[in-house]
Design a protein around this motif. Structure first.
Motif: not given
Ligand code: NAP
Length: 223
Positions: A118-127, A160-168, A194-203
């Motif tokens: 997971a990499t930290l992006s930002a909502r302001v990247a949304s076009i 890696h059919p069970e792996a995830l690559c995401v932007a948060l 923020a850390a707790a939120h992100l880990l919860d989302v990834l879980d």
């Protein structure tokens, strides 16, 4: 593995992971760790991935690096401020560095079972979500990061059919990065929250989330 462990959010993610005790090792990397990483030095990223892989299976990699401003550069308010070197620097730190991290981490994820990059992006990247304009370098470099994540996720799924690559998007978080832009009325989270939120989302993310862009609540953000 946590990259950007010296940052506000990255440091809080390391602490949260240590407190969770779900992982055998939590391996922090930053510009002051040993070995150190620098996003502008691909060899340092490769070395970090190899060092972590020696400790065991890589189940979770969080990239909490990123750049918005420093003494040399502020986000642009107008096209008059566009500067080739500053644009290139933002792309180097926010898109190219994380892309090289993906290059060295994704092939090392386990072939079976859930694993996450997971990499930290930002909502302001949304076009689609861009109504205010400004912040050209940051918005565009994070939008490039989102495309790199989505593209790598497609390749990752083949082997890696069970792996995830995401932007948060972590939300607005009280760190050095957001400090100069703090406004009253904004919902601002402490790094630990923020850390707790992100880990919860990834879980909670499942395989159909691969390649997606999610906020701290786990909701999809339009590209
Ligand atoms: N805070 C917010 O409100 C907010 C909102 C949306 C998105 N984000 C994103 O969340 C991520 C983390 O931000 P933060 O708020 O925690 O900011 P931060 O405290 O400024 O942390 C930034 C991190 O990036 C690392 N970094 C910068 N240049 C680097 C380089 N050349 N090589 C290696 N590492 C480098 C820093 O490393 P050092 O520790 O070595 O300096 C630091 O760990 C960023 O991607 C940011 O865009 C934050």
């Amino acid at each position: 593995m946590v990259f950007g462990a010296g940052g506000g959010i990255g440091g809080a993610v390391v602490e949260a992971l240590r407190a969770l005790r779900s992982f055998e090792h939590v391996v922090p990397f930053g510009r002051s760790t040993s070995p150190a990483i620098d996003l502008l030095d691909e060899a340092s990223l490769e070395r970090a991935a190899a060092v972590a892989a020696e400790k065991g299976e890589l189940r979770l990699a969080i990239d909490a690096t990123g750049f918005l401003h420093d003494e040399r550069q502020l986000p642009e308010k107008s096209w008059h401020e566009l500067d080739a070197a500053k644009l290139a620097r933002s792309f180097a730190l926010n898109a190219i560095g994380p892309a090289l991290l993906m290059k060295h981490v994704l092939p090392r994820l386990p072939r079976k079972g859930k694993s996450v990059f997971a990499t930290l992006s930002a909502r302001v990247a949304s076009i689609e979500d861009n109504r205010l304009g400004g912040w050209y370098s940051y918005r565009a470099s994070k939008a490039a990061l989102n495309q790199l994540v989505h593209t790598a996720a497609i390749e990752l799924a083949r082997r890696h059919p069970e792996a995830l690559c995401v932007a948060l998007h972590p939300g607005t978080v009280a760190t050095a990065l957001s400090a100069p832009f703090a406004k009253t009325g904004l919902e601002v989270h402490e790094p630990s929250a923020a850390a707790a939120h992100l880990l919860d989302v990834l879980d909670r993310l499942s395989i159909d989330s691969n390649g997606g862009f999610f906020d701290w609540r786990g909701q999809r953000i339009p590209w």
